[in-house]
Motif scaffolding. Structure first.
Motif, short mmCIF file in Angstrom:
data_model
loop_
_atom_site.label_atom_id
_atom_site.label_comp_id
_atom_site.label_asym_id
_atom_site.label_seq_id
_atom_site.Cartn_x
_atom_site.Cartn_y
_atom_site.Cartn_z
N UNK A 104 -3.98 -7.18 -4.13
CA UNK A 104 -5.28 -6.51 -4.12
C UNK A 104 -5.62 -5.94 -2.74
N UNK A 105 -5.39 -6.67 -1.64
CA UNK A 105 -5.59 -6.04 -0.34
C UNK A 105 -4.71 -4.81 -0.15
N UNK A 106 -3.47 -4.88 -0.65
CA UNK A 106 -2.56 -3.73 -0.55
C UNK A 106 -3.08 -2.53 -1.32
N UNK A 107 -3.57 -2.79 -2.54
CA UNK A 107 -4.12 -1.70 -3.36
C UNK A 107 -5.37 -1.12 -2.68
N UNK A 108 -6.18 -2.00 -2.08
CA UNK A 108 -7.38 -1.52 -1.37
C UNK A 108 -7.00 -0.59 -0.23
N UNK A 109 -5.99 -0.99 0.54
CA UNK A 109 -5.51 -0.12 1.64
C UNK A 109 -5.02 1.21 1.08
N UNK A 110 -4.29 1.15 -0.03
CA UNK A 110 -3.75 2.38 -0.64
C UNK A 110 -4.86 3.31 -1.09
N UNK A 111 -5.87 2.76 -1.78
CA UNK A 111 -6.97 3.59 -2.27
C UNK A 111 -7.75 4.19 -1.10
N UNK A 112 -8.02 3.36 -0.10
CA UNK A 112 -8.77 3.84 1.06
C UNK A 112 -7.99 4.91 1.82
N UNK A 113 -6.67 4.69 1.97
CA UNK A 113 -5.83 5.68 2.65
C UNK A 113 -5.80 6.98 1.87
N UNK A 114 -5.72 6.88 0.54
CA UNK A 114 -5.70 8.09 -0.29
C UNK A 114 -7.00 8.85 -0.18
N UNK A 115 -8.12 8.14 -0.29
CA UNK A 115 -9.43 8.79 -0.24
C UNK A 115 -9.65 9.45 1.12
N UNK A 116 -9.38 8.69 2.21
CA UNK A 116 -9.66 9.22 3.54
C UNK A 116 -8.74 10.40 3.88
N UNK A 117 -7.45 10.28 3.53
CA UNK A 117 -6.51 11.35 3.87
C UNK A 117 -6.81 12.63 3.09
N UNK B 151 0.84 -1.21 0.00
CA UNK B 151 0.00 0.00 0.00
C UNK B 151 0.87 1.25 0.00
N UNK B 152 1.92 1.24 0.81
CA UNK B 152 2.81 2.40 0.86
C UNK B 152 3.48 2.68 -0.46
N UNK B 153 3.92 1.62 -1.13
CA UNK B 153 4.57 1.78 -2.44
C UNK B 153 3.58 2.34 -3.46
N UNK B 154 2.36 1.81 -3.45
CA UNK B 154 1.34 2.29 -4.38
C UNK B 154 0.98 3.75 -4.12
N UNK B 155 0.92 4.13 -2.85
CA UNK B 155 0.61 5.52 -2.51
C UNK B 155 1.69 6.47 -3.03
N UNK B 156 2.94 6.08 -2.89
CA UNK B 156 4.03 6.92 -3.41
C UNK B 156 3.94 7.04 -4.93
N UNK B 157 3.66 5.91 -5.59
CA UNK B 157 3.51 5.93 -7.05
C UNK B 157 2.34 6.82 -7.46
N UNK B 158 1.22 6.72 -6.75
CA UNK B 158 0.06 7.56 -7.03
C UNK B 158 0.41 9.04 -6.89
N UNK B 159 1.18 9.37 -5.86
CA UNK B 159 1.58 10.75 -5.67
C UNK B 159 2.50 11.24 -6.77
N UNK B 160 3.51 10.42 -7.14
CA UNK B 160 4.46 10.81 -8.17
C UNK B 160 3.79 10.94 -9.54
N UNK B 161 2.75 10.13 -9.76
CA UNK B 161 1.99 10.22 -11.02
C UNK B 161 0.93 11.32 -10.98
N UNK B 162 0.89 12.06 -9.87
CA UNK B 162 -0.03 13.18 -9.68
C UNK B 162 -1.49 12.75 -9.77
N UNK B 163 -1.79 11.62 -9.14
CA UNK B 163 -3.16 11.12 -9.12
C UNK B 163 -3.96 11.76 -7.99
N UNK B 164 -3.27 12.49 -7.11
CA UNK B 164 -3.94 13.09 -5.96
C UNK B 164 -5.13 13.94 -6.33
N UNK B 165 -5.00 14.71 -7.41
CA UNK B 165 -6.10 15.59 -7.81
C UNK B 165 -7.26 14.82 -8.41
N UNK B 166 -7.04 13.54 -8.77
CA UNK B 166 -8.11 12.75 -9.39
C UNK B 166 -9.02 12.09 -8.36
#
Length: 558
Positions: free
Chosen positions: A248-261, A101-116
């Motif tokens: 998939x559980x890791x990605x779920x944690x990443x997506x949920x962490x991104x949405x909630x944060x 989840x942590x790795x995916x969150x960093x990748x999401x940030x670097x790909x600028x998915x935060x605004x999406x």
């Protein structure tokens, strides 16, 4: 912009704000202490792991994050996911999933998915949040009532069936302490809003239980002695099979962490009048989850309630979050060994309040007035979260919301024949200016011209009169089009070419024009047949009608 808010805030940092941040950090740490323990136990791990998460993850989120007031730590949203991972893969599996989840969150940030993330519809976020709240509540019944159940089913309905079947095993002393704790949590804010009611409930219930030696479960009777020592670095044993099963559980944690944060950061922005850096926040969340996992913690994200408490108590920079982590560390070292005396029913009361505050219950009252599509998305997401799992709920919710949105957009889109309209200004102007209007057909496309609306255009094409000399498609009100819409226009052009009908596109906005240009369609149809204004369209149509039998009709006009 990948610059932590801390570095920006320190440029004009005042002594006065420093003392406010310290005070806010201390208060939030006091709030976080019992919550972190309760959330850890509910997630299926030992109490200290919740504190490790709040200390390590909370520090990194404040130090590297993109919000000036975000407080990080364990939250109720992860309880069901974490419990399921531990049940299936053990603690090692949770560490690996959190690392992923942590790795995916960093990748999401670097790909600028935060605004999406903001494009996830509100009915989905409110649906799964309320569903999680119900699920958390349902996990606390055993401890709150003191039921004697050897193995509580994990599924929602079997769990409640088991509760009803074991209601004859209620420990009424346990229930009274639980109700006493719940009453303190509810009523204490009327006495003092600075000191959290959860802390007072824990102290009061623990004293009563210990002094009177009440026969109820405590943290110590459930988990044994608790160490307040610092966490140690733990590198999990990983193999490809374990990683595959936890992707998939890791990605779920990443997506949920991104949405909630990011939802927490948006709420915080509204309270302080600021603007967070969403992509930097995701990178910080990723780093926090990786470090939390390596030190034996659980998933971490921005906590809305603790963030709001930070703001209300004067915190305005990440320094407050850092102070919160440091103070929590000292509290953990000094007081954690004594937490073994805390009744489990008091922690259940705390989590019952967490679930109540977490759910968006007012949405149910607005369902009758809400659009049916939004109500359906909310209820489906809510129900799937309770009866299946969060992954299914979010996935189905997003797909359903997407289909309903496409239907809504296709309903807005319209294709109509307007030359005989008495209301259309352009049509009246055509009738007045065109020399032989009987040789012209004028159609208008309105709204987004995409694959959801292309079928309407195809149906109208079948009814078009291709015996005319000129076919004009008015597109002033088409803000955007996609590849399917282009294919429909391409088919129309081929039909026109076969019937010797000249095609004119009128009033193309920038996005459709640029798209057709990239596909080479502008060159195919001829630039002279792309008319920006009504006057140029009239001029071009008259020119074609005058030279319909000559090759000059293919030349550009003025």
């Amino acid at each position: 912009m990948f610059v932590p808010k801390l570095f920006t805030c320190l440029k004009n940092y005042s002594k006065e704000q420093f003392f406010k941040d310290i005070a806010a950090g201390i208060i939030v740490a006091i709030i976080a202490f019992p919550l972190s323990i309760a959330l850890a136990i509910a997630s299926g791990v030992s109490p200290e792991k919740g504190l490790h998460t709040a200390v390590i993850g909370g520090f990194i989120i404040s130090f590297l994050g993109g919000s000036r007031v975000q407080i990080g730590g364990p939250t109720g949203a992860f309880i069901i996911i974490v419990f399921g991972i531990i049940e299936a893969h053990g603690l090692q599996g949770l560490i690996i999933a959190t690392l992923i989840a942590g790795i995916f969150l960093i990748i999401m940030g670097l790909l600028k998915i935060g605004s999406m993330i903001k494009y996830i519809p509100y009915p989905i976020t409110s649906g799964f949040t309320s569903g999680i709240a119900i699920t958390i509540f349902s996990t606390q019944i055993t401890d709150f009532f003191g039921l004697k159940i050897s193995k509580v089913p994990s599924e929602f309905l079997p769990k409640w069936i088991s509760y009803f079947n074991h209601m004859n095993t209620i420990n009424y002393t346990n229930l009274m302490v639980g109700l006493f704790s719940l009453g303190i949590i509810l009523l204490w804010p009327k006495v003092n809003k600075k000191i959290p009611g959860t802390l007072i409930a824990i102290i009061a219930a623990t004293v009563i239980t210990s002094v009177f030696k009440l026969p109820i479960d405590t943290i110590g009777s459930r988990f044994g002695s608790i160490s307040g020592s610092l966490p140690k670095l733990t590198v999990p044993n990983m193999d490809m099979n374990m990683i595959r099963s936890l992707i998939f559980p890791g990605i779920t944690i990443a997506v949920l962490a991104a949405v909630e944060s990011l939802l927490s950061a948006v709420v915080a922005d509204g309270m302080v009048g600021g603007k967070h850096r969403s992509n930097m926040e995701l990178v910080a969340q990723g780093a926090a989850n990786i470090c939390s996992a390596l030190f034996g913690g659980i998933p971490v994200t921005g906590a809305i309630a603790r963030t709001a408490a930070n703001i209300k108590n004067g915190g305005r920079t990440p320094v407050a979050g850092i102070v919160h982590s440091v103070v929590l560390l000292f509290i953990m070292i000094i007081f954690l060994p004594y937490m073994k005396l805390v009744p489990m029913t008091t922690l259940a009361a705390i989590l019952i309040m967490v679930s109540y505050n977490m759910g968006e219950w007012e949405v149910f009252g607005r369902l009758r007035r809400a659009p049916k599509s939004d109500a359906v998305v909310f209820l489906v997401t809510f129900s799937l979260t309770i009866f299946f799992d969060l992954v299914t709920a979010i996935g189905v919710g997003i797909v359903l919301a997407s289909f309903l949105f496409m239907k809504r957009m296709s309903d807005v889109a319209e294709v109509k024949y307007i030359l005989d309209s008495n209301e259309d200004v352009d049509a009246n102007e055509f009738l007045a200016e065109i020399k032989t209007p009987e040789h012209i057909s004028l159609y208008e496309i309105s709204g987004p011209f995409f694959f959801g609306a292309a079928d309407k255009f195809v149906n109208v094409m079948r009814e078009m009169n291709f015996s005319v000399k000129v076919l004009i498609i008015k597109m002033n009100n088409v803000p955007a089009m996609d590849a399917t819409a282009f294919h429909s226009l391409e088919t129309l052009y081929d039909l026109c070419k076969k019937r010797n009908t000249k095609l004119i596109l009128m009033g193309l906005p920038d996005q459709p024009y640029n798209m057709l240009k990239k596909y080479g369609f502008i060159d195919i149809i001829g630039k002279e047949n792309i008319c920006r204004t009504i006057n140029k369209s009239i001029k071009r149509a008259n020119y074609i009608l005058e030279h319909v039998d000559t090759d000059e009709a293919l030349e550009e006009v003025g």
